[in-house]
Design a protein around this motif. Sequence first.
Motif, PDB file in Angstrom:
ATOM      1  N   GLU A  57       0.829  -1.200   0.000  1.00  0.00           N
ATOM      2  CA  GLU A  57       0.000   0.000   0.000  1.00  0.00           C
ATOM      3  C   GLU A  57       0.872   1.261   0.000  1.00  0.00           C
ATOM      4  O   GLU A  57       0.597   2.216  -0.726  1.00  0.00           O
ATOM      5  N   PHE A  61       1.068   4.104  -2.875  1.00  0.00           N
ATOM      6  CA  PHE A  61       0.876   5.520  -2.534  1.00  0.00           C
ATOM      7  C   PHE A  61       2.042   6.357  -3.039  1.00  0.00           C
ATOM      8  O   PHE A  61       1.838   7.433  -3.619  1.00  0.00           O
ATOM      9  N   GLU A  64       1.758   6.746  -6.772  1.00  0.00           N
ATOM     10  CA  GLU A  64       0.706   7.708  -7.115  1.00  0.00           C
ATOM     11  C   GLU A  64       1.184   9.139  -6.850  1.00  0.00           C
ATOM     12  O   GLU A  64       0.953  10.037  -7.658  1.00  0.00           O
TER      13      GLU A  64
END
Length: 147
Positions: A57, A61, A64
Amino acid sequence: MEQINEWGGIAGSISAILGLLALILFNPIKKRIQQKRDAKRKAKEEWLKTEKAAQEEAAAFRKEMREVLSQLNSTLVLLTDDIGDLQYERLSQAQEFYTQQGWCPGSKKEMLCQMHKSYRAKGRNHLSEHYEEEILKLDSRPPQKRT
Protein backbone atom coordinates in the motif's frame (compact mmCIF):
# COMPACT_ATOMS: atom_id res chain seq x y z
CA MET A 1 15.61 -64.43 45.91
CA GLU A 2 12.14 -63.76 47.00
CA GLN A 3 13.13 -60.41 48.23
CA ILE A 4 14.60 -59.50 44.83
CA ASN A 5 11.40 -60.58 43.13
CA GLU A 6 9.42 -58.52 45.62
CA TRP A 7 11.61 -55.48 44.99
CA GLY A 8 11.33 -56.08 41.27
CA GLY A 9 7.54 -56.11 41.58
CA ILE A 10 7.62 -52.90 43.61
CA ALA A 11 9.99 -51.31 41.09
CA GLY A 12 7.72 -52.41 38.25
CA SER A 13 4.70 -50.94 40.05
CA ILE A 14 6.56 -47.69 40.71
CA SER A 15 7.62 -47.54 37.05
CA ALA A 16 4.04 -48.13 35.94
CA ILE A 17 2.77 -45.41 38.28
CA LEU A 18 5.44 -42.98 37.08
CA GLY A 19 4.62 -43.84 33.48
CA LEU A 20 0.92 -43.23 34.05
CA LEU A 21 1.65 -39.95 35.86
CA ALA A 22 3.90 -38.91 33.02
CA LEU A 23 1.18 -39.65 30.49
CA ILE A 24 -1.43 -37.88 32.59
CA LEU A 25 0.73 -34.81 33.32
CA PHE A 26 3.24 -34.65 30.45
CA ASN A 27 0.85 -35.04 27.51
CA PRO A 28 -1.40 -32.08 28.48
CA ILE A 29 1.67 -29.94 29.15
CA LYS A 30 3.17 -31.00 25.82
CA LYS A 31 -0.08 -30.22 24.01
CA ARG A 32 -0.31 -26.80 25.69
CA ILE A 33 3.25 -25.94 24.68
CA GLN A 34 2.54 -27.04 21.11
CA GLN A 35 -0.65 -24.94 21.04
CA LYS A 36 1.30 -21.87 22.20
CA ARG A 37 3.93 -22.47 19.51
CA ASP A 38 1.23 -22.86 16.86
CA ALA A 39 -0.52 -19.69 18.06
CA LYS A 40 2.76 -17.74 17.92
CA ARG A 41 3.54 -19.05 14.45
CA LYS A 42 0.04 -18.18 13.24
CA ALA A 43 0.25 -14.70 14.76
CA LYS A 44 3.63 -14.17 13.10
CA GLU A 45 2.28 -15.28 9.72
CA GLU A 46 -0.67 -12.90 10.07
CA TRP A 47 1.66 -10.07 11.07
CA LEU A 48 3.86 -10.78 8.05
CA LYS A 49 0.82 -10.71 5.77
CA THR A 50 -0.31 -7.41 7.32
CA GLU A 51 3.20 -5.98 7.05
CA LYS A 52 3.47 -7.03 3.41
CA ALA A 53 0.08 -5.49 2.64
CA ALA A 54 1.14 -2.26 4.36
CA GLN A 55 4.37 -2.17 2.33
CA GLU A 56 2.46 -2.74 -0.90
CA GLU A 57 0.00 0.00 0.00
CA ALA A 58 2.84 2.39 0.84
CA ALA A 59 4.56 1.58 -2.46
CA ALA A 60 1.33 2.22 -4.38
CA PHE A 61 0.88 5.52 -2.53
CA ARG A 62 4.45 6.61 -3.32
CA LYS A 63 3.94 5.72 -6.99
CA GLU A 64 0.71 7.71 -7.11
CA MET A 65 2.37 10.68 -5.41
CA ARG A 66 5.27 10.61 -7.90
CA GLU A 67 2.78 10.65 -10.78
CA VAL A 68 0.86 13.56 -9.26
CA LEU A 69 4.06 15.49 -8.58
CA SER A 70 5.19 14.88 -12.13
CA GLN A 71 1.90 16.26 -13.44
CA LEU A 72 2.18 19.26 -11.13
CA ASN A 73 5.73 19.88 -12.28
CA SER A 74 4.64 19.80 -15.91
CA THR A 75 1.85 22.27 -15.16
CA LEU A 76 4.24 24.56 -13.30
CA VAL A 77 6.67 24.54 -16.22
CA LEU A 78 3.84 25.58 -18.55
CA LEU A 79 2.70 28.31 -16.16
CA THR A 80 6.26 29.59 -15.77
CA ASP A 81 6.56 29.79 -19.55
CA ASP A 82 3.26 31.67 -19.76
CA ILE A 83 4.32 34.10 -17.03
CA GLY A 84 7.65 34.61 -18.78
CA ASP A 85 5.83 35.42 -22.01
CA LEU A 86 3.62 37.94 -20.22
CA GLN A 87 6.61 39.51 -18.48
CA TYR A 88 8.43 39.90 -21.77
CA GLU A 89 5.35 41.51 -23.31
CA ARG A 90 5.00 43.94 -20.38
CA LEU A 91 8.71 44.81 -20.42
CA SER A 92 8.68 45.49 -24.15
CA GLN A 93 5.52 47.62 -23.88
CA ALA A 94 6.97 49.60 -20.98
CA GLN A 95 10.26 50.14 -22.79
CA GLU A 96 8.49 51.35 -25.91
CA PHE A 97 6.09 53.61 -24.01
CA TYR A 98 8.63 55.23 -21.69
CA THR A 99 11.30 55.72 -24.36
CA GLN A 100 8.72 57.43 -26.60
CA GLN A 101 7.58 59.53 -23.66
CA GLY A 102 11.16 60.38 -22.80
CA TRP A 103 10.90 59.89 -19.05
CA CYS A 104 9.92 57.22 -16.48
CA PRO A 105 9.01 57.71 -12.81
CA GLY A 106 11.44 56.19 -10.32
CA SER A 107 8.82 53.86 -8.85
CA LYS A 108 8.10 52.43 -12.33
CA LYS A 109 11.82 52.01 -12.98
CA GLU A 110 12.14 50.02 -9.76
CA MET A 111 9.09 47.90 -10.59
CA LEU A 112 10.34 47.20 -14.12
CA CYS A 113 13.83 46.29 -12.80
CA GLN A 114 12.24 43.81 -10.38
CA MET A 115 10.17 42.35 -13.20
CA HIS A 116 13.28 42.04 -15.37
CA LYS A 117 15.13 40.34 -12.51
CA SER A 118 12.27 37.81 -12.21
CA TYR A 119 12.30 37.39 -15.99
CA ARG A 120 16.05 36.65 -15.99
CA ALA A 121 15.58 34.15 -13.12
CA LYS A 122 13.34 32.13 -15.44
CA GLY A 123 16.28 31.83 -17.84
CA ARG A 124 14.85 34.31 -20.33
CA ASN A 125 17.24 37.07 -21.27
CA HIS A 126 16.76 37.61 -24.98
CA LEU A 127 15.96 41.09 -26.27
CA SER A 128 15.02 42.49 -22.85
CA GLU A 129 18.54 43.05 -21.54
CA HIS A 130 18.88 46.45 -23.18
CA TYR A 131 15.33 47.45 -22.14
CA GLU A 132 16.37 47.81 -18.52
CA GLU A 133 19.40 49.87 -19.47
CA GLU A 134 17.32 52.18 -21.68
CA ILE A 135 14.67 52.69 -19.02
CA LEU A 136 17.25 53.41 -16.32
CA LYS A 137 18.86 56.06 -18.55
CA LEU A 138 15.54 57.95 -18.82
CA ASP A 139 14.85 60.99 -16.66
CA SER A 140 12.69 60.40 -13.61
CA ARG A 141 10.61 63.52 -14.24
CA PRO A 142 9.02 64.95 -17.31
CA PRO A 143 11.01 67.68 -19.00
CA GLN A 144 10.06 71.23 -17.97
CA LYS A 145 8.26 73.20 -20.64
CA ARG A 146 9.66 76.66 -21.18
CA THR A 147 7.21 79.29 -22.13
